[in-house]
Write an enzyme that holds these catalytic residues in place. Structure first.
Site, PDB file in Angstrom:
ATOM      1  N   ALA A  55      -7.415  -4.481   9.383  1.00 52.32           N
ATOM      2  CA  ALA A  55      -7.912  -2.490   9.390  1.00 52.32           C
ATOM      3  C   ALA A  55      -7.098  -2.563   7.634  1.00 52.32           C
ATOM      4  O   ALA A  55      -6.894  -3.904   6.788  1.00 52.32           O
ATOM      5  CB  ALA A  55      -6.660  -2.436  10.013  1.00 52.32           C
ATOM      6  N   GLY A 101      -7.239  -6.349  12.379  1.00 49.24           N
ATOM      7  CA  GLY A 101      -7.622  -5.677  13.404  1.00 49.24           C
ATOM      8  C   GLY A 101      -9.128  -6.576  13.896  1.00 49.24           C
ATOM      9  O   GLY A 101      -9.747  -6.115  14.379  1.00 49.24           O
ATOM     10  N   GLU A 128      -8.556  -8.611  16.834  1.00 51.58           N
ATOM     11  CA  GLU A 128      -8.591  -8.119  17.875  1.00 51.58           C
ATOM     12  C   GLU A 128      -9.783  -6.925  17.972  1.00 51.58           C
ATOM     13  O   GLU A 128     -10.354  -7.090  19.610  1.00 51.58           O
ATOM     14  CB  GLU A 128      -7.204  -6.575  16.665  1.00 51.58           C
ATOM     15  N   GLU A 176      -0.276 -10.042  10.611  1.00 52.94           N
ATOM     16  CA  GLU A 176      -0.056  -8.645   9.963  1.00 52.94           C
ATOM     17  C   GLU A 176       1.458  -8.866   9.347  1.00 52.94           C
ATOM     18  O   GLU A 176       2.121  -7.950   9.441  1.00 52.94           O
ATOM     19  CB  GLU A 176      -0.466  -7.732  11.578  1.00 52.94           C
TER      20      GLU A 176
HETATM   21  N1  CO8 Z   1      -7.742  -4.510   3.576  1.00 52.09           N
HETATM   22  C1  CO8 Z   1      -8.694  -4.123   2.691  1.00 52.09           C
HETATM   23  N2  CO8 Z   1      -9.769  -4.526   1.802  1.00 52.09           N
HETATM   24  C2  CO8 Z   1      -9.555  -6.124   1.822  1.00 52.09           C
HETATM   25  C3  CO8 Z   1      -9.307  -6.617   3.244  1.00 52.09           C
HETATM   26  C4  CO8 Z   1      -8.376  -5.598   3.891  1.00 52.09           C
HETATM   27  N3  CO8 Z   1      -7.960  -5.915   5.124  1.00 52.09           N
HETATM   28  N4  CO8 Z   1      -9.163  -7.818   3.729  1.00 52.09           N
HETATM   29  C5  CO8 Z   1      -9.603  -8.450   2.554  1.00 52.09           C
HETATM   30  N5  CO8 Z   1      -9.926  -7.063   1.987  1.00 52.09           N
HETATM   31  C6  CO8 Z   1     -10.613  -6.544   0.188  1.00 52.09           C
HETATM   32  C7  CO8 Z   1      -9.771  -7.362  -1.088  1.00 52.09           C
HETATM   33  O1  CO8 Z   1      -8.436  -6.409  -1.404  1.00 52.09           O
HETATM   34  C8  CO8 Z   1     -10.778  -7.679  -2.069  1.00 52.09           C
HETATM   35  O2  CO8 Z   1     -11.358  -6.410  -2.749  1.00 52.09           O
HETATM   36  P1  CO8 Z   1     -11.522  -6.479  -4.384  1.00 52.09           P
HETATM   37  O3  CO8 Z   1     -12.282  -7.618  -5.174  1.00 52.09           O
HETATM   38  O4  CO8 Z   1     -11.272  -4.948  -4.451  1.00 52.09           O
HETATM   39  O5  CO8 Z   1      -9.845  -6.648  -4.812  1.00 52.09           O
HETATM   40  C9  CO8 Z   1     -12.219  -8.004  -1.348  1.00 52.09           C
HETATM   41  O6  CO8 Z   1     -11.741  -7.620   0.014  1.00 52.09           O
HETATM   42  C10 CO8 Z   1     -12.740  -9.962  -1.679  1.00 52.09           C
HETATM   43  O7  CO8 Z   1     -10.980 -10.071  -0.736  1.00 52.09           O
HETATM   44  P2  CO8 Z   1     -10.182 -11.452  -1.512  1.00 52.09           P
HETATM   45  O8  CO8 Z   1     -10.111 -11.181  -2.766  1.00 52.09           O
HETATM   46  O9  CO8 Z   1      -8.519 -11.487  -0.678  1.00 52.09           O
HETATM   47  O10 CO8 Z   1     -10.991 -12.755  -0.341  1.00 52.09           O
HETATM   48  P3  CO8 Z   1     -10.120 -14.086  -0.647  1.00 52.09           P
HETATM   49  O11 CO8 Z   1     -11.739 -15.075  -0.173  1.00 52.09           O
HETATM   50  O12 CO8 Z   1      -9.515 -14.439  -2.114  1.00 52.09           O
HETATM   51  O13 CO8 Z   1      -9.631 -14.088   0.435  1.00 52.09           O
HETATM   52  C11 CO8 Z   1      -9.060 -12.801   3.313  1.00 52.09           C
HETATM   53  C12 CO8 Z   1     -10.455 -13.528   2.083  1.00 52.09           C
HETATM   54  C13 CO8 Z   1      -7.684 -14.608   3.403  1.00 52.09           C
HETATM   55  C14 CO8 Z   1      -9.781 -13.090   3.719  1.00 52.09           C
HETATM   56  C15 CO8 Z   1      -8.005 -12.387   1.977  1.00 52.09           C
HETATM   57  O14 CO8 Z   1      -8.846 -11.262   1.742  1.00 52.09           O
HETATM   58  C16 CO8 Z   1      -6.882 -11.204   2.906  1.00 52.09           C
HETATM   59  O15 CO8 Z   1      -6.294 -12.367   3.315  1.00 52.09           O
HETATM   60  N6  CO8 Z   1      -7.003 -10.473   3.688  1.00 52.09           N
HETATM   61  C17 CO8 Z   1      -6.620  -9.446   4.434  1.00 52.09           C
HETATM   62  C18 CO8 Z   1      -6.102 -10.485   5.733  1.00 52.09           C
HETATM   63  C19 CO8 Z   1      -4.863  -9.275   6.777  1.00 52.09           C
HETATM   64  O16 CO8 Z   1      -4.133  -8.956   5.846  1.00 52.09           O
HETATM   65  N7  CO8 Z   1      -5.581  -8.521   7.879  1.00 52.09           N
HETATM   66  C20 CO8 Z   1      -4.487  -8.343   8.656  1.00 52.09           C
HETATM   67  C21 CO8 Z   1      -4.998  -6.302   7.891  1.00 52.09           C
HETATM   68  S1  CO8 Z   1      -3.871  -5.336   8.945  1.00 52.09           S
HETATM   69  C22 CO8 Z   1      -4.855  -5.110  10.655  1.00 52.09           C
HETATM   70  O17 CO8 Z   1      -5.650  -5.841  10.602  1.00 52.09           O
HETATM   71  C23 CO8 Z   1      -3.941  -4.771  10.968  1.00 52.09           C
HETATM   72  C24 CO8 Z   1      -4.525  -3.871  12.576  1.00 52.09           C
HETATM   73  C25 CO8 Z   1      -4.127  -3.078  13.283  1.00 52.09           C
HETATM   74  C26 CO8 Z   1      -4.176  -1.494  13.020  1.00 52.09           C
HETATM   75  C27 CO8 Z   1      -4.222  -0.075  13.844  1.00 52.09           C
HETATM   76  C28 CO8 Z   1      -3.126   0.754  13.441  1.00 52.09           C
HETATM   77  C29 CO8 Z   1      -2.696   1.510  14.107  1.00 52.09           C
END
Ligand code: CO8
Length: 258
Positions: free
Chosen positions: A65, A109, A112, A132
């Site tokens: 998400a 997400g 999921e 998460e």
């Molecule tokens: N949300 C927003 N932006 C994101 C997300 C995300 N989940 N993942 C990556 N991005 C963005 C980064 O911020 C970055 O943007 P910018 O260039 O502007 O800084 C761009 O995508 C590229 O990402 P990275 O530079 O971080 O790329 P890497 O190759 O270094 O890393 C990863 C890749 C490991 C995937 C890393 O981006 C990461 O850890 N992402 C987050 C993963 C995460 O924690 N996911 C869970 C999110 S919470 C969720 O899904 C809850 C679901 C239930 C919600 C329902 C509500 C009721």
């Protein structure tokens, strides 16, 4: 239909839906989720579509998400928005089969969403996870329930508590995905599989999907009874007569979805 966060192509009875927010690794924001729900419900009613393939990019199916969109929300905001509630229902209501073709990250997400599809094919570079816990929250759209049913309590618990990722080999070994493919073969093979499904009787595929999904919703006895009744009911279709006649006559069946 034109979308800003999706690319949709239809050919040979298959709708390919590609999540398209490359700048955010396909993070699921409300616009993308709204567009995905709208595309699935529109195409589910379109007779030109008999099967879906849902995919992302080579780097990410979806990295979860959209954390930046959620970060400042309050409990009341989330409750009122019912973030992903309605959209998730639209995905689960899709009656035609949906194949997830996962390359790269399928996290939070994103994992999921893949698990809401009917089955998952993944590339060798796929990484699944429910990270998460690292954000001070837990999975919110079925991850604790679905992952546990796919891979069992021990592995699911470990993944939810530590946030560690599962690679493609482990995902296949654990029953999360049906097959692992080289990255270059993922989409061609997902589309070929979808085309194969599209050739079947649409009535039988709808019923098969329904029956398998019952296995998650009910007891074994009730599920088997349900399957038996719908098996009997399929003998009221022309497609059953055609399928069995074609077998006896040693020719390919021509299903009319009747
Ligand atoms: N949300 C927003 N932006 C994101 C997300 C995300 N989940 N993942 C990556 N991005 C963005 C980064 O911020 C970055 O943007 P910018 O260039 O502007 O800084 C761009 O995508 C590229 O990402 P990275 O530079 O971080 O790329 P890497 O190759 O270094 O890393 C990863 C890749 C490991 C995937 C890393 O981006 C990461 O850890 N992402 C987050 C993963 C995460 O924690 N996911 C869970 C999110 S919470 C969720 O899904 C809850 C679901 C239930 C919600 C329902 C509500 C009721």
């Amino acid at each position: 239909m034109s979308y800003q966060t999706l690319i949709v192509e239809i050919a040979d009875g298959v709708a390919l839906i590609r999540l398209n927010r490359p700048e955010a690794l396909n993070a699921l924001n409300s616009q993308l989720l709204g567009e995905l729900a709208a595309a699935l419900s529109t195409l589910d009613a379109d007779p030109a579509v008999r099967c879906f393939v849902l995919t992302g990019s080579d780097k990410a199916f979806a990295a979860g998400a959209d954390i930046k969109e959620m970060a400042d929300k309050s409990f009341v905001d989330m409750l009122k928005l019912d973030f992903f509630g309605t959209e998730g229902d639209a995905i689960l209501r899709t009656r035609k089969p949906v194949i997830a073709a996962v390359a790269g990250y399928a996290l939070g997400g994103g994992c999921e969403l893949a698990m809401m599809c009917d089955f998952i094919l993944c590339a060798e570079n796929a990484k699944f996870g429910q990270p998460e816990i690292n954000l001070g929250v837990v999975a919110g759209i079925g991850g604790t329930q679905r992952l546990t049913r796919f891979v069992g309590k021990s592995k699911s618990m470990e993944m939810h508590l530590t946030g560690r990722f599962m690679d493609a080999a482990e995902a296949e070994r654990s029953g999360l995905v049906s097959r692992v493919l080289p990255l270059a073969d993922l989409l061609p093979e997902a589309l070929a599989t979808a085309r194969k499904i599209a050739e079947k009787s649409a009535i039988a595929t709808m019923v098969a999907k329904d029956c398998v999904n019952r296995a998650y919703e009910t007891t074994l006895r009730e599920g088997v009874l349900y399957e038996r009744r719908v098996f009997h009911a399929l003998f009221a279709t022309e497609d059953q007569k055609e399928g069995m006649a074609a077998f006896a006559e040693k020719r390919p069946a021509k299903f009319a979805d009747k």
